[in-house]
Design a protein around this motif. Structure first.
Motif, PDB file in Angstrom:
ATOM      1  N   TYR A   1      68.943 -23.294 -75.261  1.00 17.49           N
ATOM      2  CA  TYR A   1      69.806 -22.608 -76.214  1.00 17.49           C
ATOM      3  C   TYR A   1      70.593 -21.534 -75.492  1.00 17.49           C
ATOM      4  O   TYR A   1      70.068 -20.893 -74.569  1.00 17.49           O
ATOM      5  CB  TYR A   1      68.982 -21.942 -77.331  1.00 17.49           C
ATOM      6  N   LYS A   2      71.821 -21.337 -75.898  1.00 13.11           N
ATOM      7  CA  LYS A   2      72.625 -20.211 -75.415  1.00 13.11           C
ATOM      8  C   LYS A   2      72.658 -19.194 -76.542  1.00 13.11           C
ATOM      9  O   LYS A   2      73.186 -19.483 -77.628  1.00 13.11           O
ATOM     10  CB  LYS A   2      74.043 -20.642 -75.041  1.00 13.11           C
ATOM     11  N   ILE A   3      72.080 -18.031 -76.290  1.00 12.47           N
ATOM     12  CA  ILE A   3      72.059 -16.979 -77.303  1.00 12.47           C
ATOM     13  C   ILE A   3      73.472 -16.425 -77.405  1.00 12.47           C
ATOM     14  O   ILE A   3      74.053 -15.978 -76.412  1.00 12.47           O
ATOM     15  CB  ILE A   3      71.045 -15.878 -76.946  1.00 12.47           C
ATOM     16  N   THR A   4      74.041 -16.478 -78.617  1.00 16.18           N
ATOM     17  CA  THR A   4      75.450 -16.142 -78.804  1.00 16.18           C
ATOM     18  C   THR A   4      75.683 -14.901 -79.661  1.00 16.18           C
ATOM     19  O   THR A   4      76.769 -14.342 -79.632  1.00 16.18           O
ATOM     20  CB  THR A   4      76.197 -17.324 -79.450  1.00 16.18           C
ATOM     21  N   SER A   5      74.687 -14.477 -80.423  1.00 17.65           N
ATOM     22  CA  SER A   5      74.845 -13.265 -81.228  1.00 17.65           C
ATOM     23  C   SER A   5      73.508 -12.536 -81.311  1.00 17.65           C
ATOM     24  O   SER A   5      72.456 -13.125 -81.082  1.00 17.65           O
ATOM     25  CB  SER A   5      75.366 -13.601 -82.635  1.00 17.65           C
TER      26      SER A   5
END
Length: 131
Positions: free
Chosen positions: A61-65
């Motif tokens: 997962y790419k943490i975006t917020s």
């Protein structure tokens, strides 16, 4: 920031921290890396080792917020700053996703795995489905 999860934070699991991760991240894909995964009871532990011939399966997962809040929640969930738990340390590993290598944070099982059952398939979800 990328994170590789291989246990109770994967999409198959329904808990508040897994949901928090998914709500604040973009799913990059299923990933693999070298190492071994063990059954620690109600959760797994992975020993990441680039020289291992065994594979750990998980998700990237790419943490975006809410990046700091998500990292803090993951660290708390994994007991990173809890001296009474002390099973994991946060490291970085290269994860293969499709044809790409992604550097991601991982929660590495830092205790001696002797006495714990190794999950032969390297896939915690598949292992649980076998019961």
């Amino acid at each position: 920031m990328h994170v590789f999860v291989y246990g109770t934070l994967m999409n198959d699991f329904k808990n508040s921290i897994a949901e928090f991760l998914r709500n604040n991240s973009t799913f990059i894909g299923k990933g693999i890396t070298n190492g071994e995964i063990y059954d620690l009871g109600s959760f797994p532990g992975a020993v990441f080792d680039e020289n291992s011939f065994n594979t750990i399966y998980g998700e990237v997962y790419k943490i975006t917020s809410n990046i700091e809040a998500v990292i803090s929640a993951l660290d708390t969930y994994e007991g990173i700053n809890d001296p009474t738990f002390n099973y994991y340390e946060k490291k970085e590993a290269f994860i293969q996703v499709h044809t790409t290598q992604i550097k991601a944070s991982v929660y590495h099982f830092k205790k001696c795995p002797n006495g714990f059952k190794r999950i032969e398939s390297g896939d915690y979800s598949k292992y649980l489905d076998s019961f």
